[in-house]
Design a protein around this motif. Structure first.
Motif, PDB file in Angstrom:
ATOM      1  N   PRO A 204     -21.210  77.025  12.279  1.00  0.00           N
ATOM      2  CA  PRO A 204     -22.358  76.573  11.672  1.00  0.00           C
ATOM      3  C   PRO A 204     -23.580  76.891  12.231  1.00  0.00           C
ATOM      4  O   PRO A 204     -23.545  77.193  13.747  1.00  0.00           O
ATOM      5  CB  PRO A 204     -22.270  75.085  11.463  1.00  0.00           C
ATOM      6  CG  PRO A 204     -21.292  74.862  12.663  1.00  0.00           C
ATOM      7  CD  PRO A 204     -20.480  76.172  12.587  1.00  0.00           C
ATOM      8  N   SER A 205     -25.012  77.017  11.860  1.00  0.00           N
ATOM      9  CA  SER A 205     -26.009  77.440  12.739  1.00  0.00           C
ATOM     10  C   SER A 205     -26.375  76.279  13.633  1.00  0.00           C
ATOM     11  O   SER A 205     -27.077  76.517  14.711  1.00  0.00           O
ATOM     12  CB  SER A 205     -27.328  77.650  11.710  1.00  0.00           C
ATOM     13  OG  SER A 205     -27.676  76.508  10.842  1.00  0.00           O
ATOM     14  N   SER A 206     -25.897  74.905  13.355  1.00  0.00           N
ATOM     15  CA  SER A 206     -26.411  74.035  14.232  1.00  0.00           C
ATOM     16  C   SER A 206     -24.992  73.369  14.350  1.00  0.00           C
ATOM     17  O   SER A 206     -24.300  72.937  13.384  1.00  0.00           O
ATOM     18  CB  SER A 206     -27.444  73.063  13.920  1.00  0.00           C
ATOM     19  OG  SER A 206     -27.588  72.105  14.916  1.00  0.00           O
ATOM     20  N   TRP A 207     -24.632  73.229  15.768  1.00  0.00           N
ATOM     21  CA  TRP A 207     -23.397  72.878  16.165  1.00  0.00           C
ATOM     22  C   TRP A 207     -23.260  71.788  17.309  1.00  0.00           C
ATOM     23  O   TRP A 207     -23.819  72.220  18.457  1.00  0.00           O
ATOM     24  CB  TRP A 207     -22.409  73.717  16.403  1.00  0.00           C
ATOM     25  CG  TRP A 207     -21.015  73.476  16.841  1.00  0.00           C
ATOM     26  CD1 TRP A 207     -19.972  72.762  16.171  1.00  0.00           C
ATOM     27  CD2 TRP A 207     -20.473  73.552  18.138  1.00  0.00           C
ATOM     28  NE1 TRP A 207     -18.737  72.456  16.904  1.00  0.00           N
ATOM     29  CE2 TRP A 207     -19.129  72.990  18.263  1.00  0.00           C
ATOM     30  CE3 TRP A 207     -21.060  73.783  19.333  1.00  0.00           C
ATOM     31  CZ2 TRP A 207     -18.439  72.767  19.220  1.00  0.00           C
ATOM     32  CZ3 TRP A 207     -20.308  73.966  20.365  1.00  0.00           C
ATOM     33  CH2 TRP A 207     -18.827  73.348  20.372  1.00  0.00           C
ATOM     34  N   ARG A 208     -23.097  70.624  17.333  1.00  0.00           N
ATOM     35  CA  ARG A 208     -23.214  69.496  18.505  1.00  0.00           C
ATOM     36  C   ARG A 208     -24.645  69.693  19.354  1.00  0.00           C
ATOM     37  O   ARG A 208     -24.572  70.020  20.443  1.00  0.00           O
ATOM     38  CB  ARG A 208     -22.063  69.699  19.285  1.00  0.00           C
ATOM     39  CG  ARG A 208     -20.851  69.552  18.754  1.00  0.00           C
ATOM     40  CD  ARG A 208     -19.476  69.327  19.673  1.00  0.00           C
ATOM     41  NE  ARG A 208     -18.335  69.056  18.797  1.00  0.00           N
ATOM     42  CZ  ARG A 208     -17.173  68.873  19.507  1.00  0.00           C
ATOM     43  NH1 ARG A 208     -16.904  68.802  20.645  1.00  0.00           N
ATOM     44  NH2 ARG A 208     -16.198  68.494  18.495  1.00  0.00           N
ATOM     45  N   ASP A 209     -25.644  69.756  18.394  1.00  0.00           N
ATOM     46  CA  ASP A 209     -26.844  69.735  19.105  1.00  0.00           C
ATOM     47  C   ASP A 209     -27.158  70.909  19.439  1.00  0.00           C
ATOM     48  O   ASP A 209     -28.384  71.139  20.153  1.00  0.00           O
ATOM     49  CB  ASP A 209     -27.091  68.755  20.091  1.00  0.00           C
ATOM     50  CG  ASP A 209     -27.088  67.165  19.254  1.00  0.00           C
ATOM     51  OD1 ASP A 209     -27.655  66.965  18.112  1.00  0.00           O
ATOM     52  OD2 ASP A 209     -26.937  66.092  20.067  1.00  0.00           O
ATOM     53  N   ARG A 210     -26.439  71.982  19.522  1.00  0.00           N
ATOM     54  CA  ARG A 210     -26.888  73.328  19.674  1.00  0.00           C
ATOM     55  C   ARG A 210     -27.060  74.423  18.601  1.00  0.00           C
ATOM     56  O   ARG A 210     -26.258  74.575  17.783  1.00  0.00           O
ATOM     57  CB  ARG A 210     -25.572  73.844  20.683  1.00  0.00           C
ATOM     58  CG  ARG A 210     -25.395  73.175  22.068  1.00  0.00           C
ATOM     59  CD  ARG A 210     -24.245  73.459  22.424  1.00  0.00           C
ATOM     60  NE  ARG A 210     -23.995  72.511  23.351  1.00  0.00           N
ATOM     61  CZ  ARG A 210     -24.350  72.595  24.808  1.00  0.00           C
ATOM     62  NH1 ARG A 210     -24.731  73.720  25.160  1.00  0.00           N
ATOM     63  NH2 ARG A 210     -24.107  71.761  25.808  1.00  0.00           N
TER      64      ARG A 210
END
Ligand code: 6GU
Length: 278
Positions: A204-210
């Motif tokens: 995903p393009s956003s993962w664990r706030d990254r």
């Protein structure tokens, strides 16, 4: 292309039946045979080693089984015509020697450049030493039938050549046309242009706030190429400055030179040189 591997632990080479190299073998893109050095011994105990002349720790591999193995392997594979040599009219075509690679921490260092060079050969034979190594006379004697090269993976010591052969056969084999499904993958990988590979991301393009760097989602191919190039340079400067020192940067663009400058390098006579105080 043909590979022969000689070892006292043929089972060690079993992984070469798997994955890309295994598939290339079943597809007929490369031939690979593993030979047990002990099958070339003559004595009842199938002895392959003895104590070193001059004393010292460990054992040395005896010359006789190696000579038998290397002779049989050279005889079994019909030598390929030497494309480089122009035979005189009527003469038998010149024959190219197979290359004998002897893995050793005392060898020249194996690099992507050497992998490319060896991928252009017709026949590679790997002689896996164990113990303190192979009697030196074997390598001198073999030079009549083979182009002999001692090759090291790097500055550390393994127990034998088998693991090094796994690495070298994989690095060489994947360069043979057809072995890697998408030949584009060979173009943008680490070391193909003397630099390390840029970082990669997927969904995903956003993962664990990254978040994946925004530019990679932009669809702007020019900006993406620039981002990747910059990160290749950053990474190489941080992790492998020795590679930057060797690089020919005479064709670098203004943008690339600016990145180098930011990283503490100036371009002098086509080389990246570290600026003092940075
Ligand atoms: Cl090619 N062989 C062994 N035995 N040790 C090594 C090596 C090779 N490369 C690095 N260390």
């Amino acid at each position: 292309m043909r590979f022969d591997v000689v070892s006292i632990f043929p089972e060690y080479l079993a992984p070469l039946e798997l994955s890309l190299i295994g598939k290339a073998r079943t597809d007929g893109l490369l031939e690979l045979a593993v030979h047990d050095l002990r099958s070339y011994t003559q004595d009842r105990h199938r002895t392959v080693d003895d104590t070193p002349y001059g004393g010292g720790a460990g054992m040395v591999m005896k010359p006789e089984p190696w000579a038998q193995a290397l002779e049989d392997i050279a005889a079994a594979a019909p030598p390929a015509p030497d494309k480089a040599a122009a035979p005189s009219p009527g003469a038998a075509p010149a024959r190219k020697k197979p290359t004998l690679i002897v893995p050793s921490p005392a060898g020249e260092v194996f690099t992507q450049q050497l992998a490319y060079e060896l991928a252009g050969e017709d026949h590679l034979v790997f002689a896996c030493g164990r113990y303190e190594g192979i009697d030196e006379r074997v390598l001198e004697w073999a030079a009549e039938q083979y182009t002999v090269r001692s090759v090291s993976l790097g500055d550390y010591v393994l127990n034998g050549g088998e693991v090094a052969v796994l690495a070298m056969v994989e690095a060489i084999g994947r360069l043979i046309p057809g072995v890697v499904g998408n030949p584009e993958s060979l173009v943008e990988e680490s070391h193909s242009d003397g630099l390390l590979e840029y970082p990669v991301y997927t969904k995903p393009s956003s993962w664990r706030d990254r978040d994946v760097p925004e530019v990679l989602l932009s669809g702007n191919h020019g900006k993406i190429a620039k981002f990747r190039r910059e990160h290749q340079l950053r990474r190489t400067a941080a992790r492998r400055p020795d590679l930057l020192d060797k690089l020919d940067v005479s064709n670098f663009s203004k943008t690339e030179r600016n990145v180098l400058w930011e990283l503490g390098y100036a371009v002098v006579d086509g080389r990246a040189v570290r600026r003092t105080g940075k």
